[in-house]
Design a protein around this motif. Sequence first.
Motif, PDB file in Angstrom:
ATOM      1  N   PRO A 104       0.830  -1.201   0.000  1.00 23.23           N
ATOM      2  CA  PRO A 104       0.000   0.000   0.000  1.00 23.23           C
ATOM      3  C   PRO A 104       0.865   1.253   0.000  1.00 23.23           C
ATOM      4  N   LEU A 105       0.311   2.351  -0.450  1.00 26.00           N
ATOM      5  CA  LEU A 105       1.000   3.637  -0.355  1.00 26.00           C
ATOM      6  C   LEU A 105       0.957   4.115   1.088  1.00 26.00           C
ATOM      7  N   PRO A 106       1.946   4.886   1.516  1.00 23.54           N
ATOM      8  CA  PRO A 106       1.862   5.457   2.864  1.00 23.54           C
ATOM      9  C   PRO A 106       0.581   6.279   3.002  1.00 23.54           C
ATOM     10  N   GLY A 107      -0.048   6.159   4.151  1.00 19.96           N
ATOM     11  CA  GLY A 107      -1.298   6.875   4.397  1.00 19.96           C
ATOM     12  C   GLY A 107      -2.067   6.233   5.526  1.00 19.96           C
ATOM     13  N   SER A 108      -3.280   6.710   5.730  1.00 18.17           N
ATOM     14  CA  SER A 108      -4.129   6.226   6.809  1.00 18.17           C
ATOM     15  C   SER A 108      -5.299   5.426   6.227  1.00 18.17           C
ATOM     16  N   TYR A 109      -5.550   4.257   6.786  1.00 23.21           N
ATOM     17  CA  TYR A 109      -6.594   3.344   6.331  1.00 23.21           C
ATOM     18  C   TYR A 109      -7.395   2.874   7.548  1.00 23.21           C
ATOM     19  N   GLN A 110      -8.382   2.028   7.303  1.00 23.41           N
ATOM     20  CA  GLN A 110      -9.139   1.400   8.387  1.00 23.41           C
ATOM     21  C   GLN A 110      -9.295  -0.077   8.088  1.00 23.41           C
ATOM     22  N   VAL A 111      -9.335  -0.879   9.155  1.00 27.74           N
ATOM     23  CA  VAL A 111      -9.614  -2.293   8.969  1.00 27.74           C
ATOM     24  C   VAL A 111     -11.024  -2.398   8.396  1.00 27.74           C
ATOM     25  N   THR A 120      -6.714  -9.877  17.885  1.00 30.41           N
ATOM     26  CA  THR A 120      -7.366  -9.336  19.077  1.00 30.41           C
ATOM     27  C   THR A 120      -7.436  -7.818  19.020  1.00 30.41           C
ATOM     28  N   PHE A 121      -6.399  -7.179  18.522  1.00 24.56           N
ATOM     29  CA  PHE A 121      -6.275  -5.718  18.541  1.00 24.56           C
ATOM     30  C   PHE A 121      -7.028  -5.040  17.397  1.00 24.56           C
ATOM     31  N   ALA A 122      -6.868  -5.546  16.182  1.00 24.44           N
ATOM     32  CA  ALA A 122      -7.329  -4.846  14.979  1.00 24.44           C
ATOM     33  C   ALA A 122      -8.713  -5.300  14.542  1.00 24.44           C
ATOM     34  N   THR A 123      -9.711  -4.825  15.250  1.00 23.93           N
ATOM     35  CA  THR A 123     -11.089  -5.122  14.867  1.00 23.93           C
ATOM     36  C   THR A 123     -11.515  -4.184  13.735  1.00 23.93           C
ATOM     37  N   VAL A 124     -12.663  -4.457  13.132  1.00 24.37           N
ATOM     38  CA  VAL A 124     -13.143  -3.624  12.022  1.00 24.37           C
ATOM     39  C   VAL A 124     -13.278  -2.179  12.480  1.00 24.37           C
ATOM     40  N   GLY A 125     -12.749  -1.267  11.676  1.00 28.04           N
ATOM     41  CA  GLY A 125     -12.800   0.152  11.972  1.00 28.04           C
ATOM     42  C   GLY A 125     -11.550   0.727  12.615  1.00 28.04           C
ATOM     43  N   VAL A 126     -10.656  -0.147  13.129  1.00 28.80           N
ATOM     44  CA  VAL A 126      -9.410   0.325  13.736  1.00 28.80           C
ATOM     45  C   VAL A 126      -8.525   0.930  12.644  1.00 28.80           C
ATOM     46  N   LYS A 127      -7.879   2.053  12.986  1.00 29.23           N
ATOM     47  CA  LYS A 127      -7.019   2.765  12.042  1.00 29.23           C
ATOM     48  C   LYS A 127      -5.732   1.981  11.793  1.00 29.23           C
ATOM     49  N   VAL A 128      -5.321   1.950  10.510  1.00 33.54           N
ATOM     50  CA  VAL A 128      -4.034   1.367  10.105  1.00 33.54           C
ATOM     51  C   VAL A 128      -3.263   2.475   9.411  1.00 33.54           C
ATOM     52  N   VAL A 129      -2.093   2.803   9.927  1.00 35.44           N
ATOM     53  CA  VAL A 129      -1.269   3.852   9.344  1.00 35.44           C
ATOM     54  C   VAL A 129      -0.039   3.213   8.714  1.00 35.44           C
ATOM     55  N   VAL A 130       0.136   3.470   7.430  1.00 37.12           N
ATOM     56  CA  VAL A 130       1.303   2.957   6.710  1.00 37.12           C
ATOM     57  C   VAL A 130       2.284   4.097   6.539  1.00 37.12           C
ATOM     58  N   VAL A 131       3.514   3.868   6.977  1.00 39.95           N
ATOM     59  CA  VAL A 131       4.572   4.873   6.836  1.00 39.95           C
ATOM     60  C   VAL A 131       5.671   4.294   5.937  1.00 39.95           C
ATOM     61  N   PRO A 132       6.444   5.169   5.287  1.00 38.07           N
ATOM     62  CA  PRO A 132       7.499   4.664   4.370  1.00 38.07           C
ATOM     63  C   PRO A 132       8.482   3.727   5.037  1.00 38.07           C
TER      64      PRO A 132
END
Length: 194
Positions: A112-119, A182-194
Motif C-alpha cells: 500500500p502507499l503510505p497513508g491512513s486506512y481502516q480495517v 485481538t487488537f485490529a477489529t473492524v474500523g481500527v485505524k491502520v497507518v502505513v509509513v514509508p
Amino acid sequence: MTGERGAQVARGSSGIVAGLTAAAVVVVSFLAYQASANAPDSVAETSPTVSSSASAQPSRKPEPAKAPLAVPEDSGTGMRVVYALQDRRVWLVDGKGKAGRTFTVMPSTVSPLPGSYQVGSRTGSVKGSDGVMIEHVVRFTNVDDVAIGFSAAQDGTLASPDPTAKTGGVRMKRSDGDAMWTFATVGVKVVVVP
C-alpha cells in the motif's frame, strides 16, 4: 673587609642565578610554544577558552537518541496499527500512544502507499492467494484489485512471497497474528509509513 667582600660576591652570584633562571624560563616557554604550534591536530591539546561575550543561556542539551523500536513519529495519534514499509515492522499502539507490541513482518509483493486506512474486513481462516492456508486475516485496503492485509500462515512459515505473483498478504508469526486479531477489529485505524 672580608665580610663585606663576601656579601658582594653573594649578591653578585644571586643576581647571576636569577638572571640565568629567568633566561631558562623564557627559553623553555618559547620551545613549548613552538612545539605546540607545530604539533599535529591529533596530538595537540586544546584548552577551553572563556569568552567575555559568552551567552548567559545554558547550552542546549543533546536530544536523547530515539529508541530503535519506538513508534514512528509520523504515524499519527490514537489507537492504531502502524506498518513501516522499509523497516518491515508493525506496532500495535493503544489510545495513549504506547506500543503494546511490535514485531517484524514479511511484506507482500504488492504494497500500500503510505497513508491512513481502516480495517475493513477480517477472516478467521482462508487459503491465501499463494495457496498457503492462513489465519487471522485483517484487511485494510486494495491496490490494483489486490486485497492488502495482515495474516499468519497456519503452518508457522514466514517465507518470502513469489516475486512474480501479485499478493497482498503481509505475513507475521502466528503469535503476532493472534495479537493482531485481538487488537485490529473492524474500523481500527491502520497507518502505513514509508
